[in-house]
Design an enzyme around this catalytic site. Structure first.
Site, short mmCIF file in Angstrom:
data_model
loop_
_atom_site.label_atom_id
_atom_site.label_comp_id
_atom_site.label_asym_id
_atom_site.label_seq_id
_atom_site.Cartn_x
_atom_site.Cartn_y
_atom_site.Cartn_z
N TYR A 49 0.96 -1.25 -0.01
CA TYR A 49 0.14 -0.05 -0.05
C TYR A 49 0.94 1.35 -0.11
O TYR A 49 0.59 2.25 -0.76
CB TYR A 49 -1.03 0.06 1.17
CG TYR A 49 -1.53 1.38 1.55
CD1 TYR A 49 -2.51 1.73 0.58
CD2 TYR A 49 -1.17 1.94 2.53
CE1 TYR A 49 -3.16 2.72 0.83
CE2 TYR A 49 -2.03 3.26 2.92
CZ TYR A 49 -2.97 3.70 1.84
OH TYR A 49 -3.33 5.09 2.24
N LYS A 105 1.41 4.38 -2.71
CA LYS A 105 0.99 5.71 -2.23
C LYS A 105 2.26 6.58 -2.63
O LYS A 105 2.24 7.88 -3.04
CB LYS A 105 0.75 6.12 -0.78
CG LYS A 105 -0.72 5.41 -0.54
CD LYS A 105 -1.96 5.86 -1.44
CE LYS A 105 -2.54 7.13 -0.89
NZ LYS A 105 -3.85 7.34 -1.56
#
Ligand code: NAD
Length: 248
Positions: free
Chosen positions: A171, A175
């Site tokens: 994740y 980002k």
């Protein structure tokens, strides 16, 4: 002029996106509530009020993105603010959170899960931004914001004293890439009226983190909304949270 501004918020049917949409409406902006499931978008728009309109938008589906752009031009004729908010922390929507955390590190993450997270968090941002750019270029003061993550800061995570860095996985990597995408758009658009910035909401209580976050939706929406509404003297190409600049 503020009365006429139109914003598109992706993934606005719940969480921080829903709060951002409500806050922008409170500032007199007409908001298009992007939602993969139109019925959920309509429910969210009803909750926000008159100046909110649901729009079907799956950021991983090029046909859905193109249809949204066509509808915005046809029905509203302009777009001033694009809030790239949609994001996922795990590849499968119903995947158990504890299980997702276990396979988040790149030492364990199945490649198809890495691709799925990038599809939404990175390629989705590029695809939606490209599709909305013709409208944003026509706006007197176009604004693009992404909901970024200080947990994805390379500088903060390369510090051995950072206790959270053990969580730097799939994740976060997506980002970090999204931050780079944002900066690339900011630099490419530097000679235009469009300002592009990344805003971290802080660790906010949402489905993304199984509601483990410590900040309220109202707190989480503050920095993204501030950057969506900056004036012509505001910055471009920055990464910040409510406390100020976040290192890349
Ligand atoms: P959330 O899960 O409540 O909201 C995510 C939203 O994105 C949902 O509305 C979901 O339907 C939508 N979405 C997912 N895939 C989509 C797709 N393919 N097309 C369109 N919409 C899609 O979580 P949230 O915390 O509100 O997340 C919003 C943003 O904030 C995300 O980009 C997330 O990375 C970012 N963020 C959250 C936190 C936090 O602590 N919650 C911290 C930093 C950054």
């Amino acid at each position: 002029m503020s009365e006429e501004r139109i914003a598109l918020v992706t993934g606005a049917n719940q969480g921080i996106g829903l709060q951002i949409a409500a806050d922008l409406v409170a500032h007199g902006v007409t908001v298009l509530v992007g939602a993969r499931d139109l019925a959920k978008g309509e429910a969210a728009a009803r909750e926000i009020g008159e100046r909110a309109h649901a729009i079907q938008l799956d950021v991983t589906d090029q046909a859905s993105i193109a249809a949204a752009a066509t509808r915005i031009r046809g029905e509203f004729g302009r777009l001033d603010i694009l809030m790239n908010n949609a994001g996922i922390s795990r590849a499968k929507p119903n995947q158990d959170f504890a299980e997702a955390v276990k396979t988040n590190l790149l030492t364990d993450a199945p490649l198809d899960a890495v691709r799925a997270v990038f599809e939404t968090n990175v390629f989705g941002v590029i695809a939606v931004t490209q599709a909305m750019l013709p409208l944003l270029r026509e706006a007197p003061a176009g604004r693009i914001v992404i909901t970024a993550s200080s947990g994805a800061s390379l500088a903060l995570n390369s510090d051995p004293a950072n206790p959270h860095r053990k969580m730097f996985g799939n994740y976060s990597v997506s980002k970090t890439a999204a931050h780079a995408v944002m900066l690339a758009f900011a630099l490419a658009l530097e000679d235009t009226n469009i300002k592009v910035n990344a805003a971290c909401p802080g660790f906010t209580k949402t489905a993304l983190n199984n509601f483990n976050g410590t900040r309220s939706l109202e707190e989480g929406a503050r920095e993204p909304v501030r950057l969506a509404l900056i004036g012509d003297d505001g910055p471009t190409g920055t990464f910040s949270d409510e406390n100020g600049t976040v290192p890349w």
